[in-house]
Write a protein that holds these residues in place. Structure first.
Motif, PDB file in Angstrom:
ATOM      1  N   ALA A 189       0.811  -1.222   0.000  1.00 47.32           N
ATOM      2  CA  ALA A 189       0.000   0.000   0.000  1.00 47.32           C
ATOM      3  C   ALA A 189       0.841   1.266   0.000  1.00 47.32           C
ATOM      4  CB  ALA A 189      -0.936  -0.016   1.197  1.00 47.32           C
ATOM      5  N   SER A 190       2.031   1.197   0.597  1.00 47.34           N
ATOM      6  CA  SER A 190       2.892   2.376   0.712  1.00 47.34           C
ATOM      7  C   SER A 190       4.337   1.915   0.850  1.00 47.34           C
ATOM      8  CB  SER A 190       2.491   3.208   1.926  1.00 47.34           C
ATOM      9  OG  SER A 190       2.722   2.468   3.103  1.00 47.34           O
ATOM     10  N   GLY A 191       5.241   2.889   0.872  1.00 45.31           N
ATOM     11  CA  GLY A 191       6.646   2.566   1.057  1.00 45.31           C
ATOM     12  C   GLY A 191       6.910   1.930   2.402  1.00 45.31           C
ATOM     13  N   SER A 192       6.248   2.425   3.428  1.00 43.06           N
ATOM     14  CA  SER A 192       6.454   1.840   4.762  1.00 43.06           C
ATOM     15  C   SER A 192       5.856   0.438   4.844  1.00 43.06           C
ATOM     16  CB  SER A 192       5.894   2.749   5.853  1.00 43.06           C
ATOM     17  OG  SER A 192       4.552   3.040   5.618  1.00 43.06           O
ATOM     18  N   ASP A 193       4.755   0.197   4.123  1.00 43.48           N
ATOM     19  CA  ASP A 193       4.177  -1.144   4.082  1.00 43.48           C
ATOM     20  C   ASP A 193       5.141  -2.102   3.375  1.00 43.48           C
ATOM     21  OD1 ASP A 193       2.250  -3.223   4.329  1.00 43.48           O
ATOM     22  OD2 ASP A 193       1.503  -2.796   2.309  1.00 43.48           O
ATOM     23  N   GLN A 213       9.808  -8.267   7.690  1.00 42.43           N
ATOM     24  CA  GLN A 213       9.143  -9.426   8.283  1.00 42.43           C
ATOM     25  C   GLN A 213       9.323 -10.707   7.460  1.00 42.43           C
ATOM     26  OE1 GLN A 213       5.077  -8.279   9.015  1.00 42.43           O
ATOM     27  NE2 GLN A 213       5.638  -6.965  10.728  1.00 42.43           N
ATOM     28  N   GLY A 214      10.080 -10.627   6.370  1.00 40.45           N
ATOM     29  CA  GLY A 214      10.373 -11.830   5.595  1.00 40.45           C
ATOM     30  C   GLY A 214       9.260 -12.270   4.677  1.00 40.45           C
ATOM     31  N   GLY A 215       8.453 -11.339   4.190  1.00 40.77           N
ATOM     32  CA  GLY A 215       7.319 -11.709   3.351  1.00 40.77           C
ATOM     33  C   GLY A 215       7.509 -11.447   1.872  1.00 40.77           C
ATOM     34  N   VAL A 216       8.711 -11.086   1.440  1.00 42.89           N
ATOM     35  CA  VAL A 216       8.926 -10.753   0.029  1.00 42.89           C
ATOM     36  C   VAL A 216       9.944 -11.707  -0.581  1.00 42.89           C
ATOM     37  CG1 VAL A 216       9.687  -8.952  -1.570  1.00 42.89           C
ATOM     38  CG2 VAL A 216       8.381  -8.326   0.462  1.00 42.89           C
ATOM     39  N   ARG A 217       9.587 -12.240  -1.747  1.00 36.83           N
ATOM     40  CA  ARG A 217      10.467 -13.165  -2.456  1.00 36.83           C
ATOM     41  C   ARG A 217      10.563 -12.760  -3.915  1.00 36.83           C
ATOM     42  NH1 ARG A 217      11.590 -17.874   0.246  1.00 36.83           N
ATOM     43  NH2 ARG A 217      10.457 -18.134   2.190  1.00 36.83           N
ATOM     44  N   LEU A 218      11.763 -12.879  -4.466  1.00 37.04           N
ATOM     45  CA  LEU A 218      12.003 -12.652  -5.886  1.00 37.04           C
ATOM     46  C   LEU A 218      12.463 -13.971  -6.468  1.00 37.04           C
ATOM     47  CD1 LEU A 218      12.065 -10.425  -8.079  1.00 37.04           C
ATOM     48  CD2 LEU A 218      14.481 -10.132  -7.561  1.00 37.04           C
ATOM     49  N   ASN A 219      11.624 -14.576  -7.301  1.00 35.19           N
ATOM     50  CA  ASN A 219      11.876 -15.914  -7.855  1.00 35.19           C
ATOM     51  C   ASN A 219      12.133 -16.942  -6.754  1.00 35.19           C
ATOM     52  OD1 ASN A 219      11.432 -15.363 -10.518  1.00 35.19           O
ATOM     53  ND2 ASN A 219      13.374 -16.194 -11.194  1.00 35.19           N
ATOM     54  N   GLY A 220      11.411 -16.839  -5.663  1.00 36.68           N
ATOM     55  CA  GLY A 220      11.532 -17.798  -4.575  1.00 36.68           C
ATOM     56  C   GLY A 220      12.617 -17.493  -3.570  1.00 36.68           C
ATOM     57  N   GLU A 221      13.494 -16.527  -3.884  1.00 39.97           N
ATOM     58  CA  GLU A 221      14.576 -16.149  -2.970  1.00 39.97           C
ATOM     59  C   GLU A 221      14.087 -15.058  -2.026  1.00 39.97           C
ATOM     60  OE1 GLU A 221      17.745 -17.453  -2.771  1.00 39.97           O
ATOM     61  OE2 GLU A 221      17.087 -18.927  -4.236  1.00 39.97           O
ATOM     62  N   LEU A 222      14.249 -15.278  -0.746  1.00 39.98           N
ATOM     63  CA  LEU A 222      13.818 -14.318   0.260  1.00 39.98           C
ATOM     64  C   LEU A 222      14.625 -13.027   0.147  1.00 39.98           C
ATOM     65  CD1 LEU A 222      11.951 -13.990   2.751  1.00 39.98           C
ATOM     66  CD2 LEU A 222      13.855 -14.816   4.127  1.00 39.98           C
ATOM     67  N   ILE A 223      13.936 -11.899   0.136  1.00 35.95           N
ATOM     68  CA  ILE A 223      14.580 -10.584   0.107  1.00 35.95           C
ATOM     69  C   ILE A 223      14.630 -10.062   1.536  1.00 35.95           C
ATOM     70  CG2 ILE A 223      14.421  -8.206  -0.733  1.00 35.95           C
ATOM     71  CD1 ILE A 223      14.923 -10.147  -2.982  1.00 35.95           C
ATOM     72  N   THR A 224      15.829  -9.820   2.061  1.00 38.48           N
ATOM     73  CA  THR A 224      15.975  -9.303   3.421  1.00 38.48           C
ATOM     74  C   THR A 224      16.637  -7.934   3.451  1.00 38.48           C
ATOM     75  OG1 THR A 224      18.072 -10.481   3.661  1.00 38.48           O
ATOM     76  CG2 THR A 224      16.097 -11.605   4.446  1.00 38.48           C
ATOM     77  N   TRP A 283      11.114 -12.027 -13.767  1.00 36.59           N
ATOM     78  CA  TRP A 283      11.074 -12.531 -12.397  1.00 36.59           C
ATOM     79  C   TRP A 283       9.647 -12.679 -11.903  1.00 36.59           C
ATOM     80  CZ3 TRP A 283      15.972 -13.616 -11.329  1.00 36.59           C
ATOM     81  CH2 TRP A 283      16.968 -12.855 -11.909  1.00 36.59           C
ATOM     82  N   THR A 284       9.483 -13.494 -10.875  1.00 32.94           N
ATOM     83  CA  THR A 284       8.224 -13.569 -10.147  1.00 32.94           C
ATOM     84  C   THR A 284       8.456 -12.902  -8.801  1.00 32.94           C
ATOM     85  OG1 THR A 284       7.642 -15.647 -11.219  1.00 32.94           O
ATOM     86  CG2 THR A 284       6.467 -15.107  -9.199  1.00 32.94           C
ATOM     87  N   LEU A 285       7.680 -11.870  -8.516  1.00 29.78           N
ATOM     88  CA  LEU A 285       7.792 -11.119  -7.267  1.00 29.78           C
ATOM     89  C   LEU A 285       6.592 -11.454  -6.408  1.00 29.78           C
ATOM     90  CD1 LEU A 285       9.369  -8.962  -5.659  1.00 29.78           C
ATOM     91  CD2 LEU A 285       7.982  -7.240  -6.812  1.00 29.78           C
ATOM     92  N   GLN A 286       6.843 -11.905  -5.185  1.00 31.03           N
ATOM     93  CA  GLN A 286       5.768 -12.327  -4.288  1.00 31.03           C
ATOM     94  C   GLN A 286       5.850 -11.552  -2.987  1.00 31.03           C
ATOM     95  OE1 GLN A 286       5.692 -16.526  -3.631  1.00 31.03           O
ATOM     96  NE2 GLN A 286       4.080 -16.424  -2.108  1.00 31.03           N
ATOM     97  N   ALA A 287       4.699 -11.020  -2.556  1.00 29.82           N
ATOM     98  CA  ALA A 287       4.595 -10.317  -1.278  1.00 29.82           C
ATOM     99  C   ALA A 287       3.529 -11.025  -0.454  1.00 29.82           C
ATOM    100  CB  ALA A 287       4.220  -8.854  -1.486  1.00 29.82           C
ATOM    101  N   LEU A 315      -0.186 -12.341  -2.852  1.00 25.17           N
ATOM    102  CA  LEU A 315       0.101 -11.299  -3.831  1.00 25.17           C
ATOM    103  C   LEU A 315       1.323 -11.675  -4.657  1.00 25.17           C
ATOM    104  CD1 LEU A 315      -0.504  -8.154  -1.619  1.00 25.17           C
ATOM    105  CD2 LEU A 315      -2.030  -9.152  -3.303  1.00 25.17           C
ATOM    106  N   VAL A 316       1.100 -11.926  -5.935  1.00 29.55           N
ATOM    107  CA  VAL A 316       2.155 -12.369  -6.826  1.00 29.55           C
ATOM    108  C   VAL A 316       2.083 -11.570  -8.111  1.00 29.55           C
ATOM    109  CG1 VAL A 316       3.115 -14.342  -8.075  1.00 29.55           C
ATOM    110  CG2 VAL A 316       1.970 -14.705  -5.901  1.00 29.55           C
ATOM    111  N   ALA A 317       3.230 -11.165  -8.632  1.00 34.66           N
ATOM    112  CA  ALA A 317       3.293 -10.477  -9.926  1.00 34.66           C
ATOM    113  C   ALA A 317       4.484 -11.012 -10.709  1.00 34.66           C
ATOM    114  CB  ALA A 317       3.439  -8.978  -9.723  1.00 34.66           C
ATOM    115  N   ARG A 318       4.315 -11.095 -12.007  1.00 31.33           N
ATOM    116  CA  ARG A 318       5.402 -11.502 -12.894  1.00 31.33           C
ATOM    117  C   ARG A 318       5.921 -10.226 -13.547  1.00 31.33           C
ATOM    118  NH1 ARG A 318       4.473 -14.412 -17.947  1.00 31.33           N
ATOM    119  NH2 ARG A 318       6.551 -14.861 -18.679  1.00 31.33           N
ATOM    120  N   ILE A 319       7.222  -9.969 -13.419  1.00 31.38           N
ATOM    121  CA  ILE A 319       7.773  -8.709 -13.898  1.00 31.38           C
ATOM    122  C   ILE A 319       8.894  -8.934 -14.907  1.00 31.38           C
ATOM    123  CG2 ILE A 319       7.167  -7.433 -11.800  1.00 31.38           C
ATOM    124  CD1 ILE A 319      10.060  -7.729 -10.879  1.00 31.38           C
ATOM    125  N   ALA A 320       9.002  -7.974 -15.815  1.00 31.06           N
ATOM    126  CA  ALA A 320      10.117  -7.947 -16.777  1.00 31.06           C
ATOM    127  C   ALA A 320      10.886  -6.666 -16.499  1.00 31.06           C
ATOM    128  CB  ALA A 320       9.588  -7.961 -18.202  1.00 31.06           C
TER     129      ALA A 320
END
Length: 86
Positions: free
Chosen positions: A38-42, A49-60, A71-75, A79-84
């Motif tokens: 919803a926002s930058g702070s969200d 909190q460990g809820g974001v993954r890029l192609n299955g790799e956890l983003i910390t 890539w597949t970006l998951q929050a 919530l999943v989006a496929r991005i180029a």
């Protein structure tokens, strides 16, 4: 944002529409741009909190950037989006 429960459960988003983003952009900015946060702070909270993954790799790293490619970006679970990134 694309709500794709089936894709999230399977860990894949191959059937999702491809959305273009700028390569080298911060992952947290892309989350907001695509409506996965919803926002930058969200977006920051989801990464911390460990809820974001890029192609299955956890983003910390809050300063992580989106590399060029498709890539597949998951929050969270739903919530999943496929991005180029170019």
């Amino acid at each position: 944002a694309v709500r794709a429960r089936h894709a999230a459960r399977q860990g894949q988003g191959d059937d999702l529409p491809l959305q273009s983003v700028v390569a080298g952009q911060l992952v947290r900015k892309v989350l907001v741009e695509l409506g996965l946060a919803a926002s930058g702070s969200d977006a920051t909270r989801k990464i911390v909190q460990g809820g974001v993954r890029l192609n299955g790799e956890l983003i910390t790293d809050l300063n992580a950037v989106v590399p060029p490619g498709t890539w597949t970006l998951q929050a969270g679970k739903k919530l999943v989006a496929r991005i180029a990134a170019q």
